[in-house]
Design a protein around this motif. Structure first.
Motif, PDB file in Angstrom:
ATOM      1  N   SER A   1      -3.577  -1.439  10.919  1.00 22.49           N
ATOM      2  CA  SER A   1      -2.167  -1.160  11.166  1.00 22.49           C
ATOM      3  C   SER A   1      -1.980  -0.187  12.324  1.00 22.49           C
ATOM      4  O   SER A   1      -0.908  -0.105  12.904  1.00 22.49           O
ATOM      5  CB  SER A   1      -1.514  -0.598   9.903  1.00 22.49           C
ATOM      6  OG  SER A   1      -2.081   0.650   9.536  1.00 22.49           O
TER       7      SER A   1
ATOM      8  N   ARG B   1      -6.670   0.165   6.618  1.00 21.05           N
ATOM      9  CA  ARG B   1      -5.514   0.795   7.281  1.00 21.05           C
ATOM     10  C   ARG B   1      -5.735   0.963   8.786  1.00 21.05           C
ATOM     11  O   ARG B   1      -4.759   1.148   9.526  1.00 21.05           O
ATOM     12  CB  ARG B   1      -5.200   2.137   6.634  1.00 21.05           C
ATOM     13  CG  ARG B   1      -4.741   2.030   5.191  1.00 21.05           C
ATOM     14  CD  ARG B   1      -4.323   3.365   4.601  1.00 21.05           C
ATOM     15  NE  ARG B   1      -4.091   3.244   3.173  1.00 21.05           N
ATOM     16  CZ  ARG B   1      -5.014   3.496   2.233  1.00 21.05           C
ATOM     17  NH1 ARG B   1      -6.234   3.914   2.608  1.00 21.05           N
ATOM     18  NH2 ARG B   1      -4.743   3.336   0.964  1.00 21.05           N
TER      19      ARG B   1
ATOM     20  N   ASP C   1       0.858  -1.182   0.000  1.00 23.83           N
ATOM     21  CA  ASP C   1       0.000   0.000   0.000  1.00 23.83           C
ATOM     22  C   ASP C   1       0.896   1.234   0.000  1.00 23.83           C
ATOM     23  O   ASP C   1       1.547   1.538   1.009  1.00 23.83           O
ATOM     24  CB  ASP C   1      -0.903  -0.023   1.237  1.00 23.83           C
ATOM     25  CG  ASP C   1      -1.647   1.289   1.439  1.00 23.83           C
ATOM     26  OD1 ASP C   1      -2.009   1.921   0.429  1.00 23.83           O
ATOM     27  OD2 ASP C   1      -1.869   1.659   2.612  1.00 23.83           O
TER      28      ASP C   1
ATOM     29  N   TRP D   1       0.784  -5.809   2.674  1.00 26.28           N
ATOM     30  CA  TRP D   1      -0.379  -6.540   3.181  1.00 26.28           C
ATOM     31  C   TRP D   1      -0.407  -7.930   2.580  1.00 26.28           C
ATOM     32  O   TRP D   1      -0.002  -8.142   1.425  1.00 26.28           O
ATOM     33  CB  TRP D   1      -1.666  -5.775   2.878  1.00 26.28           C
ATOM     34  CG  TRP D   1      -1.735  -4.496   3.652  1.00 26.28           C
ATOM     35  CD1 TRP D   1      -1.165  -3.300   3.325  1.00 26.28           C
ATOM     36  CD2 TRP D   1      -2.366  -4.293   4.919  1.00 26.28           C
ATOM     37  NE1 TRP D   1      -1.401  -2.361   4.298  1.00 26.28           N
ATOM     38  CE2 TRP D   1      -2.149  -2.945   5.292  1.00 26.28           C
ATOM     39  CE3 TRP D   1      -3.119  -5.113   5.765  1.00 26.28           C
ATOM     40  CZ2 TRP D   1      -2.635  -2.405   6.477  1.00 26.28           C
ATOM     41  CZ3 TRP D   1      -3.614  -4.578   6.945  1.00 26.28           C
ATOM     42  CH2 TRP D   1      -3.371  -3.242   7.284  1.00 26.28           C
TER      43      TRP D   1
ATOM     44  N   LEU E   1      -5.654 -11.875   7.725  1.00 29.30           N
ATOM     45  CA  LEU E   1      -5.050 -10.678   7.159  1.00 29.30           C
ATOM     46  C   LEU E   1      -3.837 -10.291   8.002  1.00 29.30           C
ATOM     47  O   LEU E   1      -3.920 -10.203   9.225  1.00 29.30           O
ATOM     48  CB  LEU E   1      -6.063  -9.535   7.147  1.00 29.30           C
ATOM     49  CG  LEU E   1      -5.577  -8.160   6.675  1.00 29.30           C
ATOM     50  CD1 LEU E   1      -5.266  -8.183   5.179  1.00 29.30           C
ATOM     51  CD2 LEU E   1      -6.629  -7.093   6.982  1.00 29.30           C
TER      52      LEU E   1
ATOM     53  N   SER F   1       0.020  -7.734   8.016  1.00 29.44           N
ATOM     54  CA  SER F   1       0.740  -6.635   7.388  1.00 29.44           C
ATOM     55  C   SER F   1       2.149  -6.543   7.956  1.00 29.44           C
ATOM     56  O   SER F   1       2.455  -7.099   9.026  1.00 29.44           O
ATOM     57  CB  SER F   1       0.003  -5.297   7.553  1.00 29.44           C
ATOM     58  OG  SER F   1       0.154  -4.773   8.856  1.00 29.44           O
TER      59      SER F   1
END
Length: 345
Positions: free
Chosen positions: A340, A337, A236, A243, A263, A265
């Motif tokens: 994160s 986002r 990203d 990701w 998921l 990151s």
């Protein structure tokens, strides 16, 4: 595979679906005979599908200029037949999954393998294809094939082969193909606790505009969540993080399973944070039955504004086994986002 003249290409078919309401409903636009393991991507206003003509067969690409309603036919090297495979498992035996197509400094890159000699997975030789994004992508002459890199073996006997590369640019600006590493598995690996290496990856450096693919000895057999099965990594640019959507082997019982999709990151492709479970088996089963009957796998995804949208090959509630899907599942991670900022869920 057999001589191409003897093949019934409707055995190898890709069905194309389109959604005009952000994924709530889907419409079949057509079936493409002679396509397996394909990846859709867009370039210069047209849709493309790069795939194999048949299992371990020739590399082909098709273009659609009407939103997937009709597609070109790869009959020769001027219309989408990029690299010809051998006959009857004579090399080259090309292998492709829906690996990402990455644009980098004016070129398109994607990962392939050649299974030569034919031996899964130890025989897979990794390579990358690339083309100038302004070139005629239907012409074989537009595409550059790198050298092939054979699996080097593992002195520690942790893994026995590599496959299914994912193209990324690392934090140093180095273009790489990240390969999943396949461990040696016991016969009853769904029902025993894991005593072997899983979720390991290898980085191969892509150099000289896709001409050369080389081992990176400093990033060999590194930890990567979900690398036991196919994974998709993308960066990203807004948030500056990588990701990953992949099977989460360390949620639930300590055994091999594809029944959880999560998921993750990372800032550097090295240290990963697990954020949330996207799919899991909620039917009453023993852990062994769930691992054998349920699969949320080969997830492919992309950024959609502030969201992530993803598609999953799904074996669930009636599938014969974890591998043979009976569904395709579409999902959306809204405002991705935020994870994160909040860390692990």
């Amino acid at each position: 595979h057999e001589d191409i003249t003897d093949l019934k290409l409707d055995q190898y078919m890709t069905s194309v679906y389109r959604s005009d309401d952000d994924g709530l409903t889907w419409e079949l636009t057509g079936d493409i005979k002679g396509s397996i393991g394909g990846k859709l991507f867009f370039n210069r206003g047209s849709a493309y599908l790069i795939s194999n003509l048949y299992e371990y067969g020739s590399l082909v690409i098709r273009r659609s200029d009407d939103d997937g309603l009709t597609w070109t036919d790869p009959v020769d090297e001027d219309s989408g037949l990029l690299f010809r495979a051998g006959n009857a498992y004579e090399p080259p035996n090309y292998h492709h999954v829906p690996s990402n197509v990455l644009k980098f400094e004016g070129r398109l890159y994607t990962a392939y393998e050649n299974n030569a000699p034919f031996d899964w997975p130890a025989g897979f030789r990794a390579f990358v294809l690339s083309a100038d994004e302004d070139s005629d992508l239907l012409k074989a002459s537009s595409w550059r094939k790198s050298n092939e890199v054979a699996f080097p073996g593992d002195p520690a006997d942790r893994v026995v082969g590599w496959l299914e590369g994912n193209i990324v640019v690392d934090i140093d600006g180095q273009l790489c193909s990240v390969m999943r590493l396949q461990p040696e598995l016991p016969d009853e690996y769904f029902s025993v606790e894991t005593k072997f290496a899983i979720d390991k990856a290898a980085f191969l450096k892509i150099e000289n505009e896709g001409r050369h693919l080389v081992n990176d000895p400093e990033r060999w057999c590194v930890d990567l969540p979900g690398a036991m099965t196919k994974f998709t990594i993308s960066r990203d640019d807004i948030g500056g993080r990588y990701w990953l959507i992949a099977n989460d082997m360390f949620t639930g019982p300590p055994r091999v399973h594809r029944n959880i999709l999560s998921l993750f990151s990372s800032e550097d492709l090295s240290s990963w944070t697990r954020h949330t479970v996207l799919m899991e088996d909620r039917h009453e089963k023993t852990p062994e039955d769930s691992a054998y009957k349920t699969g949320f796998q080969y997830a492919d995804w992309q950024f959609d504004g502030d969201d992530i949208i993803y598609l999953v090959r799904t074996a669930y509630n009636g599938a014969p086994n974890y591998h043979d899907a009976n569904r395709i599942t579409f999902g959306r991670v809204e405002d991705f986002r935020k994870f994160s900022q909040s860390g692990e869920l």
